[in-house]
Design a protein around this motif. Sequence first.
Motif, PDB file in Angstrom:
ATOM      1  N   ALA A   1      -7.657  -2.410   1.029  1.00 30.07           N
ATOM      2  CA  ALA A   1      -6.553  -1.443   1.005  1.00 30.07           C
ATOM      3  C   ALA A   1      -6.712  -0.411   2.113  1.00 30.07           C
ATOM      4  O   ALA A   1      -5.738  -0.033   2.770  1.00 30.07           O
ATOM      5  CB  ALA A   1      -6.487  -0.756  -0.359  1.00 30.07           C
ATOM      6  N   ARG A   2      -7.941   0.041   2.313  1.00 32.41           N
ATOM      7  CA  ARG A   2      -8.200   1.002   3.390  1.00 32.41           C
ATOM      8  C   ARG A   2      -7.848   0.407   4.748  1.00 32.41           C
ATOM      9  O   ARG A   2      -7.256   1.076   5.595  1.00 32.41           O
ATOM     10  CB  ARG A   2      -9.684   1.381   3.389  1.00 32.41           C
ATOM     11  N   ALA A   3      -8.233  -0.840   4.945  1.00 26.29           N
ATOM     12  CA  ALA A   3      -7.966  -1.489   6.232  1.00 26.29           C
ATOM     13  C   ALA A   3      -6.471  -1.559   6.513  1.00 26.29           C
ATOM     14  O   ALA A   3      -6.037  -1.452   7.667  1.00 26.29           O
ATOM     15  CB  ALA A   3      -8.582  -2.884   6.245  1.00 26.29           C
ATOM     16  N   GLN A   4      -5.668  -1.734   5.468  1.00 25.23           N
ATOM     17  CA  GLN A   4      -4.218  -1.789   5.640  1.00 25.23           C
ATOM     18  C   GLN A   4      -3.611  -0.412   5.870  1.00 25.23           C
ATOM     19  O   GLN A   4      -2.510  -0.296   6.400  1.00 25.23           O
ATOM     20  CB  GLN A   4      -3.588  -2.444   4.416  1.00 25.23           C
ATOM     21  N   TRP A   5      -4.311   0.624   5.439  1.00 25.09           N
ATOM     22  CA  TRP A   5      -3.806   1.987   5.606  1.00 25.09           C
ATOM     23  C   TRP A   5      -4.185   2.585   6.953  1.00 25.09           C
ATOM     24  O   TRP A   5      -3.376   3.237   7.607  1.00 25.09           O
ATOM     25  CB  TRP A   5      -4.343   2.871   4.472  1.00 25.09           C
ATOM     26  N   TYR A   6      -5.409   2.408   7.398  1.00 25.32           N
ATOM     27  CA  TYR A   6      -5.908   3.079   8.595  1.00 25.32           C
ATOM     28  C   TYR A   6      -4.968   2.903   9.782  1.00 25.32           C
ATOM     29  O   TYR A   6      -4.502   1.811  10.074  1.00 25.32           O
ATOM     30  CB  TYR A   6      -7.286   2.545   8.978  1.00 25.32           C
ATOM     31  N   GLY A   7      -4.687   4.017  10.444  1.00 25.00           N
ATOM     32  CA  GLY A   7      -3.870   3.988  11.636  1.00 25.00           C
ATOM     33  C   GLY A   7      -2.387   3.909  11.378  1.00 25.00           C
ATOM     34  O   GLY A   7      -1.600   3.775  12.311  1.00 25.00           O
ATOM     35  N   ARG A   8      -1.991   4.001  10.099  1.00 23.92           N
ATOM     36  CA  ARG A   8      -0.570   3.869   9.764  1.00 23.92           C
ATOM     37  C   ARG A   8       0.021   5.173   9.230  1.00 23.92           C
ATOM     38  O   ARG A   8       0.998   5.165   8.500  1.00 23.92           O
ATOM     39  CB  ARG A   8      -0.365   2.750   8.745  1.00 23.92           C
ATOM     40  N   GLY A   9      -0.591   6.282   9.537  1.00 24.31           N
ATOM     41  CA  GLY A   9       0.001   7.563   9.167  1.00 24.31           C
ATOM     42  C   GLY A   9      -0.470   8.087   7.828  1.00 24.31           C
ATOM     43  O   GLY A   9      -1.607   7.868   7.405  1.00 24.31           O
ATOM     44  N   GLU A  10       0.433   8.783   7.134  1.00 22.34           N
ATOM     45  CA  GLU A  10       0.103   9.452   5.882  1.00 22.34           C
ATOM     46  C   GLU A  10      -0.218   8.444   4.771  1.00 22.34           C
ATOM     47  O   GLU A  10       0.265   7.315   4.778  1.00 22.34           O
ATOM     48  CB  GLU A  10       1.287  10.324   5.432  1.00 22.34           C
ATOM     49  N   LEU A  11      -1.025   8.908   3.820  1.00 23.12           N
ATOM     50  CA  LEU A  11      -1.343   8.087   2.660  1.00 23.12           C
ATOM     51  C   LEU A  11      -0.462   8.521   1.490  1.00 23.12           C
ATOM     52  O   LEU A  11      -0.589   9.639   0.984  1.00 23.12           O
ATOM     53  CB  LEU A  11      -2.822   8.234   2.290  1.00 23.12           C
ATOM     54  N   TRP A  12       0.427   7.623   1.086  1.00 21.18           N
ATOM     55  CA  TRP A  12       1.319   7.852  -0.042  1.00 21.18           C
ATOM     56  C   TRP A  12       0.902   6.968  -1.213  1.00 21.18           C
ATOM     57  O   TRP A  12       0.496   5.813  -1.017  1.00 21.18           O
ATOM     58  CB  TRP A  12       2.760   7.509   0.319  1.00 21.18           C
ATOM     59  N   ILE A  13       1.017   7.490  -2.424  1.00 24.86           N
ATOM     60  CA  ILE A  13       0.724   6.755  -3.653  1.00 24.86           C
ATOM     61  C   ILE A  13       1.989   6.720  -4.502  1.00 24.86           C
ATOM     62  O   ILE A  13       2.646   7.755  -4.696  1.00 24.86           O
ATOM     63  CB  ILE A  13      -0.401   7.435  -4.460  1.00 24.86           C
ATOM     64  N   PHE A  14       2.330   5.535  -5.027  1.00 24.18           N
ATOM     65  CA  PHE A  14       3.493   5.421  -5.904  1.00 24.18           C
ATOM     66  C   PHE A  14       3.034   5.499  -7.353  1.00 24.18           C
ATOM     67  O   PHE A  14       2.237   4.686  -7.812  1.00 24.18           O
ATOM     68  CB  PHE A  14       4.227   4.098  -5.672  1.00 24.18           C
ATOM     69  N   GLY A  15       3.547   6.488  -8.078  1.00 28.92           N
ATOM     70  CA  GLY A  15       3.246   6.644  -9.495  1.00 28.92           C
ATOM     71  C   GLY A  15       4.426   6.217 -10.340  1.00 28.92           C
ATOM     72  O   GLY A  15       5.568   6.626 -10.079  1.00 28.92           O
ATOM     73  N   TYR A  16       4.159   5.400 -11.358  1.00 24.89           N
ATOM     74  CA  TYR A  16       5.238   4.933 -12.222  1.00 24.89           C
ATOM     75  C   TYR A  16       4.938   5.156 -13.700  1.00 24.89           C
ATOM     76  O   TYR A  16       5.778   4.910 -14.551  1.00 24.89           O
ATOM     77  CB  TYR A  16       5.531   3.453 -11.965  1.00 24.89           C
TER      78      TYR A  16
END
Length: 202
Positions: A21-36
């Motif tokens: 998951a980190r590898a998919q996030w790095y370098g792609r801007g802000e970290l957003w979490i979806f809460g449901y």
Amino acid sequence: MTHDLPKPLPGREPARLLHHARAQWYGRGELWIFGYASLIWRQEFEAAEHRSALVHGWHRALRMRSRVNRGTPQQPGLVFALLPGGACRGVVFRLRRETAEAELEQLWAREMPTGTYDPRWLKAQTPQGEVRALAFTLNRRSEAHLGRLGDEQMLHILRHASGRYGSTLQYLVATAHALRERGVHDREIDRLMALARRHGLA
């Protein structure tokens, strides 16, 4: 009461899934979490921003067996998961850049103790535009996925299942209240709450 963590599911080591998951996030801007569900009313992280959000292609369902957070191996409870199909209204949270790494690790310890969820980066529509957010989804082929339960089975779980974060009933009631506060109407949650009230549970 202590709640010992079961071993991770085969091939579902939490640390490996976090690394991915980190590898998919790095370098792609802000970290957003979806809460449901519980992430709406008990984030346990400090968000820099939150927005109402709509995710297409997934829906909220109380269909995931919980042997840790809302039940035990002896008396499994239930928690919500995102299942394929439909759409889901919830909330996206933007984590602060300076604390995002540490917050993600804490979130992983809470949501992925046995590696059950399939973490996915989903497109979430917000009033301010689209964001890419991390969401905890569930594959219907997972051993933790349950089909539709009869009312008697559901009532048994609501009466008896409790884990390290409290009971399945408390979890359902808190989620229903949080969604109602935000003007989100979920027909299945409304049905389950009506069932619980009819039997004096809520």
